[in-house]
Design a protein around this motif. Structure first.
Motif, PDB file in Angstrom:
ATOM      1  N   ILE A  40       0.862  -1.180   0.000  1.00 51.20           N
ATOM      2  CA  ILE A  40       0.000   0.000   0.000  1.00 51.20           C
ATOM      3  C   ILE A  40       0.899   1.232   0.000  1.00 51.20           C
ATOM      4  O   ILE A  40       1.869   1.309   0.744  1.00 51.20           O
ATOM      5  N   GLY A  41       0.581   2.170  -0.883  1.00 47.23           N
ATOM      6  CA  GLY A  41       1.376   3.384  -1.008  1.00 47.23           C
ATOM      7  C   GLY A  41       2.356   3.351  -2.166  1.00 47.23           C
ATOM      8  O   GLY A  41       2.907   4.390  -2.538  1.00 47.23           O
ATOM      9  N   ASP A  42       2.575   2.170  -2.775  1.00 44.10           N
ATOM     10  CA  ASP A  42       3.460   2.069  -3.938  1.00 44.10           C
ATOM     11  C   ASP A  42       2.795   2.714  -5.151  1.00 44.10           C
ATOM     12  O   ASP A  42       1.586   2.636  -5.329  1.00 44.10           O
ATOM     13  N   MET A  43       3.616   3.331  -5.997  1.00 47.31           N
ATOM     14  CA  MET A  43       3.133   3.901  -7.254  1.00 47.31           C
ATOM     15  C   MET A  43       3.171   2.805  -8.312  1.00 47.31           C
ATOM     16  O   MET A  43       4.203   2.189  -8.524  1.00 47.31           O
TER      17      MET A  43
ATOM     18  N   ASP B 127      -0.547   0.340 -15.154  1.00 52.79           N
ATOM     19  CA  ASP B 127      -0.822  -0.800 -16.020  1.00 52.79           C
ATOM     20  C   ASP B 127      -0.284  -0.530 -17.425  1.00 52.79           C
ATOM     21  O   ASP B 127      -0.552  -1.276 -18.352  1.00 52.79           O
ATOM     22  N   THR B 128       0.474   0.529 -17.575  1.00 59.57           N
ATOM     23  CA  THR B 128       1.132   1.001 -18.808  1.00 59.57           C
ATOM     24  C   THR B 128       0.163   1.600 -19.822  1.00 59.57           C
ATOM     25  O   THR B 128       0.578   1.999 -20.884  1.00 59.57           O
ATOM     26  N   PHE B 129      -1.128   1.665 -19.510  1.00 59.08           N
ATOM     27  CA  PHE B 129      -2.081   2.270 -20.436  1.00 59.08           C
ATOM     28  C   PHE B 129      -2.705   3.512 -19.806  1.00 59.08           C
ATOM     29  O   PHE B 129      -2.232   4.601 -20.009  1.00 59.08           O
ATOM     30  N   SER B 130      -3.757   3.329 -19.044  1.00 58.03           N
ATOM     31  CA  SER B 130      -4.482   4.487 -18.519  1.00 58.03           C
ATOM     32  C   SER B 130      -4.588   4.522 -17.005  1.00 58.03           C
ATOM     33  O   SER B 130      -5.067   5.497 -16.454  1.00 58.03           O
ATOM     34  N   LYS B 131      -4.165   3.449 -16.335  1.00 58.13           N
ATOM     35  CA  LYS B 131      -4.330   3.386 -14.886  1.00 58.13           C
ATOM     36  C   LYS B 131      -2.981   3.567 -14.205  1.00 58.13           C
ATOM     37  O   LYS B 131      -2.109   2.710 -14.289  1.00 58.13           O
ATOM     38  N   THR B 132      -2.835   4.692 -13.515  1.00 60.16           N
ATOM     39  CA  THR B 132      -1.612   4.983 -12.780  1.00 60.16           C
ATOM     40  C   THR B 132      -2.003   5.634 -11.471  1.00 60.16           C
ATOM     41  O   THR B 132      -2.888   6.482 -11.439  1.00 60.16           O
ATOM     42  N   GLY B 133      -1.342   5.245 -10.388  1.00 58.17           N
ATOM     43  CA  GLY B 133      -1.625   5.872  -9.107  1.00 58.17           C
ATOM     44  C   GLY B 133      -1.039   5.104  -7.951  1.00 58.17           C
ATOM     45  O   GLY B 133      -0.334   4.107  -8.131  1.00 58.17           O
ATOM     46  N   LEU B 134      -1.331   5.585  -6.749  1.00 56.44           N
ATOM     47  CA  LEU B 134      -0.860   4.945  -5.531  1.00 56.44           C
ATOM     48  C   LEU B 134      -1.822   3.828  -5.132  1.00 56.44           C
ATOM     49  O   LEU B 134      -3.037   3.973  -5.259  1.00 56.44           O
ATOM     50  N   VAL B 135      -1.262   2.733  -4.638  1.00 53.19           N
ATOM     51  CA  VAL B 135      -2.075   1.596  -4.211  1.00 53.19           C
ATOM     52  C   VAL B 135      -2.745   1.933  -2.879  1.00 53.19           C
ATOM     53  O   VAL B 135      -2.082   2.318  -1.920  1.00 53.19           O
ATOM     54  N   GLU B 136      -4.067   1.793  -2.837  1.00 54.99           N
ATOM     55  CA  GLU B 136      -4.830   2.056  -1.619  1.00 54.99           C
ATOM     56  C   GLU B 136      -5.230   0.753  -0.927  1.00 54.99           C
ATOM     57  O   GLU B 136      -5.329   0.690   0.289  1.00 54.99           O
ATOM     58  N   GLU B 137      -5.470  -0.289  -1.730  1.00 56.53           N
ATOM     59  CA  GLU B 137      -5.931  -1.566  -1.175  1.00 56.53           C
ATOM     60  C   GLU B 137      -5.459  -2.701  -2.075  1.00 56.53           C
ATOM     61  O   GLU B 137      -5.380  -2.552  -3.290  1.00 56.53           O
ATOM     62  N   ILE B 138      -5.143  -3.836  -1.453  1.00 52.89           N
ATOM     63  CA  ILE B 138      -4.694  -5.016  -2.190  1.00 52.89           C
ATOM     64  C   ILE B 138      -5.544  -6.208  -1.762  1.00 52.89           C
ATOM     65  O   ILE B 138      -5.673  -6.478  -0.577  1.00 52.89           O
ATOM     66  N   ASP B 139      -6.137  -6.899  -2.738  1.00 52.77           N
ATOM     67  CA  ASP B 139      -6.892  -8.126  -2.476  1.00 52.77           C
ATOM     68  C   ASP B 139      -6.279  -9.240  -3.312  1.00 52.77           C
ATOM     69  O   ASP B 139      -6.061  -9.068  -4.509  1.00 52.77           O
ATOM     70  N   ILE B 140      -6.017 -10.374  -2.673  1.00 51.63           N
ATOM     71  CA  ILE B 140      -5.501 -11.547  -3.384  1.00 51.63           C
ATOM     72  C   ILE B 140      -6.478 -12.685  -3.144  1.00 51.63           C
ATOM     73  O   ILE B 140      -6.726 -13.065  -2.009  1.00 51.63           O
ATOM     74  N   GLU B 141      -7.054 -13.195  -4.232  1.00 49.17           N
ATOM     75  CA  GLU B 141      -8.012 -14.293  -4.149  1.00 49.17           C
ATOM     76  C   GLU B 141      -7.402 -15.516  -4.815  1.00 49.17           C
ATOM     77  O   GLU B 141      -6.763 -15.413  -5.845  1.00 49.17           O
ATOM     78  N   ASP B 142      -7.622 -16.684  -4.202  1.00 45.77           N
ATOM     79  CA  ASP B 142      -7.134 -17.938  -4.754  1.00 45.77           C
ATOM     80  C   ASP B 142      -8.352 -18.813  -5.039  1.00 45.77           C
ATOM     81  O   ASP B 142      -9.026 -19.247  -4.124  1.00 45.77           O
ATOM     82  N   ASP B 143      -8.637 -19.047  -6.323  1.00 46.78           N
ATOM     83  CA  ASP B 143      -9.813 -19.848  -6.680  1.00 46.78           C
ATOM     84  C   ASP B 143      -9.481 -21.324  -6.886  1.00 46.78           C
ATOM     85  O   ASP B 143     -10.294 -22.084  -7.389  1.00 46.78           O
ATOM     86  N   GLY B 144      -8.300 -21.742  -6.496  1.00 49.64           N
ATOM     87  CA  GLY B 144      -7.887 -23.128  -6.629  1.00 49.64           C
ATOM     88  C   GLY B 144      -7.073 -23.376  -7.886  1.00 49.64           C
ATOM     89  O   GLY B 144      -6.172 -24.195  -7.891  1.00 49.64           O
TER      90      GLY B 144
END
Length: 60
Positions: free
Chosen positions: A18-21, A24-41
């Protein structure tokens, strides 16, 4: 700035904090506010929510 896309190694995705700049190399740039990691198997889905309200999703 950390570039997040389908070519980004898993080790880099796991090191993003959180806080890293990020971009996605196209249109989305900014500081990370939240991180979710989901594992669907079958794969992990990394979802990075930016302070701008946009999301970057990477499926591994």
């Amino acid at each position: 700035m950390i570039r997040l896309n389908n070519d980004t190694p898993t080790s880099v995705l796991q090191d993003v904090k959180i806080g890293d700049m990020v971009t996605d190399t196209f249109s989305k740039t900014g500081l990370v506010e939240e991180i979710d990691i989901e594992d669907d198997g079958l794969s992990k889905i990394y979802k990075f929510t930016l302070v701008t309200g946009r999301n970057i999703e990477i499926k591994r």
